[in-house]
Motif scaffolding. Structure first.
Motif, PDB file in Angstrom:
ATOM      1  N   LEU A   4       0.835  -1.216   0.042  1.00 34.40           N
ATOM      2  CA  LEU A   4      -0.012  -0.050   0.040  1.00 34.40           C
ATOM      3  C   LEU A   4       0.926   1.428   0.056  1.00 34.40           C
ATOM      4  N   LEU A   5       1.887   1.249   0.692  1.00 38.18           N
ATOM      5  CA  LEU A   5       2.788   2.230   0.584  1.00 38.18           C
ATOM      6  C   LEU A   5       4.384   1.919   0.200  1.00 38.18           C
ATOM      7  N   ALA A   6       4.645   2.864  -0.889  1.00 35.81           N
ATOM      8  CA  ALA A   6       5.968   2.502  -1.342  1.00 35.81           C
ATOM      9  C   ALA A   6       6.526   3.442  -2.167  1.00 35.81           C
ATOM     10  N   ILE A   7       7.871   3.322  -2.587  1.00 38.17           N
ATOM     11  CA  ILE A   7       8.732   4.600  -3.262  1.00 38.17           C
ATOM     12  C   ILE A   7       9.868   3.554  -3.961  1.00 38.17           C
ATOM     13  N   GLY A   8       9.871   3.925  -5.123  1.00 36.15           N
ATOM     14  CA  GLY A   8      10.891   3.330  -5.971  1.00 36.15           C
ATOM     15  C   GLY A   8      11.082   3.646  -7.488  1.00 36.15           C
TER      16      GLY A   8
END
Length: 161
Positions: A4-8
């Protein structure tokens, strides 16, 4: 399952991110999904933008995302959040941020979605470098203290306007 929460660096898939909110036994009680997709535009401040580069301090950015999710849960208890942000080089038209909120009522889903992007801009340690014809410049990133209640109230005011 999609986090649900990501950075990339991977391209954002809004439909997959929104679908991740639909899992669980309470999903059938929801009447609204609101999505936001932030795109790289070809202009800013009268300059023709060629592309952007985003950098982030990932561990702290994810903590900021978790905080935003908790704030949304406090303010809109039935709303759920999915939030992904890209880093690296992004071309014109590519998505830099994808947000989806899900709630039994559309008003809460809209407000929670707007609140999420306002808070990302305020507290997430993500920096944007803009490359334009003739040069480049770093665009100021997050400047608010996550505990600053005035900043949080401003984000809520904007979200609920």
């Amino acid at each position: 399952m999609t986090t649900l929460l990501a950075i990339g660096e991977e391209p954002l898939e809004l439909a997959r991110i929104a679908a991740a909110l639909g899992s669980g036994e309470d999903a059938g009680s929801d009447g609204a999904i609101v999505t936001f997709l932030g795109l790289v535009r070809n202009h800013n401040l009268g300059r023709r933008v060629r592309y952007l580069e985003y950098e982030a301090y990932e561990p702290l950015a994810l903590r900021a995302f978790e905080r935003i999710a908790a704030e949304i849960a406090d303010r809109w208890p039935n709303a759920r959040l999915a939030l992904h942000h890209r880093v690296g080089k992004l071309e014109i038209g590519e998505a830099s941020v994808a947000i989806a909120t899900r709630s039994p009522h559309r008003g809460d889903a809209y407000a929670a979605c707007r609140y999420a992007i306002e808070r990302v801009k305020q507290i997430a340690p993500i920096w944007k470098r803009e490359f334009f014809e003739g040069g480049d410049v770093w665009i100021e990133g997050a400047t608010a203290d996550p505990d600053d209640q005035r900043a949080r109230a401003e984000a809520e005011r904007v979200a609920c306007a």
